[in-house]
Design a protein around this motif. Structure first.
Motif, PDB file in Angstrom:
ATOM      1  N   CYS B  12       0.705  -1.136  -0.037  1.00 16.68           N
ATOM      2  CA  CYS B  12       0.187   0.050   0.008  1.00 16.68           C
ATOM      3  C   CYS B  12       0.902   1.317   0.147  1.00 16.68           C
ATOM      4  O   CYS B  12       0.643   2.201   0.812  1.00 16.68           O
ATOM      5  CB  CYS B  12      -0.942   0.090   1.026  1.00 16.68           C
ATOM      6  N   ARG B  63       6.582   3.357   8.559  1.00 16.15           N
ATOM      7  CA  ARG B  63       5.740   2.148   9.021  1.00 16.15           C
ATOM      8  C   ARG B  63       6.412   0.930   9.217  1.00 16.15           C
ATOM      9  O   ARG B  63       7.268   0.799   8.879  1.00 16.15           O
ATOM     10  CB  ARG B  63       4.433   2.048   8.025  1.00 16.15           C
ATOM     11  N   GLU B  66       4.940  -4.788   7.927  1.00 16.67           N
ATOM     12  CA  GLU B  66       3.714  -5.460   7.764  1.00 16.67           C
ATOM     13  C   GLU B  66       2.701  -4.581   7.283  1.00 16.67           C
ATOM     14  O   GLU B  66       1.542  -5.107   6.974  1.00 16.67           O
ATOM     15  CB  GLU B  66       3.626  -6.364   9.102  1.00 16.67           C
ATOM     16  N   GLN B  67       2.867  -3.305   7.585  1.00 19.73           N
ATOM     17  CA  GLN B  67       1.808  -2.275   7.396  1.00 19.73           C
ATOM     18  C   GLN B  67       1.966  -1.888   6.008  1.00 19.73           C
ATOM     19  O   GLN B  67       0.930  -1.305   5.216  1.00 19.73           O
ATOM     20  CB  GLN B  67       1.819  -1.137   8.151  1.00 19.73           C
ATOM     21  N   SER B  70       2.199  -6.889   2.271  1.00 21.28           N
ATOM     22  CA  SER B  70       1.296  -8.068   2.892  1.00 21.28           C
ATOM     23  C   SER B  70       1.397  -9.131   1.782  1.00 21.28           C
ATOM     24  O   SER B  70       1.400  -8.989   0.496  1.00 21.28           O
ATOM     25  CB  SER B  70      -0.184  -7.895   3.052  1.00 21.28           C
TER      26      SER B  70
END
Lengths: 132, 72
Positions: B12, B63, B66-67, B70
């Motif tokens: 993301c 961040r 894992e944020q 994925s």
């Protein structure tokens, strides 16, 4: 388009122009003299050096570039190998195991391999940059 | 050379860049030591980065990894 892609385009153009010129000139002036056009390949060899000097410090080669470079090199070797084997077997089958060929064919063999390698490697580089 | 593989590593990065306001692809590329084209490829899922680069991107975006990434 990054420097490495531009380099690949120039190298591909040089190699294809060389092969085309050789194909056009060899029936007119003979294979031995027409081999002079392979000097154009030196341009292809110099392009990365010139680009590196111009762009030094401004554009980095990262892991993706190195991966693409390695894959393109591997593809070129794998694709050129059958071509080399077929060419050698063609000569042997045409002239026989104890046949005699002109010494001028040896540099031609090297030049053609080098030109083919540049075409395959730069072509694969361009395709991989498009795909990944 | 064949067909491009299905993207297994989702990310993301685009959303996180937008959340951070003025983080451009070029700025992220400079912060992580890669080219802008590589950031574009990662964002679009065409290129799976190495673990080291994934950590660098996560750190640059502030961040945990894992944020940002994925695995499906």
């Amino acid at each position: 388009m990054i420097t490495r892609e531009r380099t690949a385009w120039v190298q591909l153009g040089c190699a294809l122009a060389t092969l085309l010129l050789f194909g056009l000139l060899s029936p007119r002036i003979g294979v031995a003299k027409a081999q002079a056009v392979f000097g154009l390949l030196s341009i292809a060899a110099c392009v990365p050096l010139m680009q590196g000097a111009w762009r030094f410090g401004r554009e980095r080669a990262d892991e993706r570039d190195l991966q693409i470079q390695a894959k393109a090199m591997q593809f070129a070797f794998c694709a050129l190998w059958p071509f080399s084997v077929i060419a050698i077997w063609s000569v042997i089958s045409a002239y026989g195991g104890h046949g005699v060929i002109s010494v001028s064919l040896l540099p031609l063999w090297l030049w053609l391999n080098w030109a083919m390698f540049i075409v395959l490697q730069s072509g694969a580089t361009l395709v991989l940059y498009r795909k990944s | 050379m064949g067909r491009p593989a299905e993207p297994l590593l989702r990310n993301c990065i685009r959303q996180l860049r937008a959340e951070r306001g003025n983080t451009t692809q070029e700025a992220l590329a400079l912060a992580t030591g890669v080219t802008r084209q590589t950031i574009i490829s990662i964002e679009s899922g065409r290129y799976a980065p190495s673990l080291l680069l994934a950590f660098k991107i996560a750190k640059a975006l502030g961040r945990p990894i894992e944020q940002v990434f994925s695995y499906d």
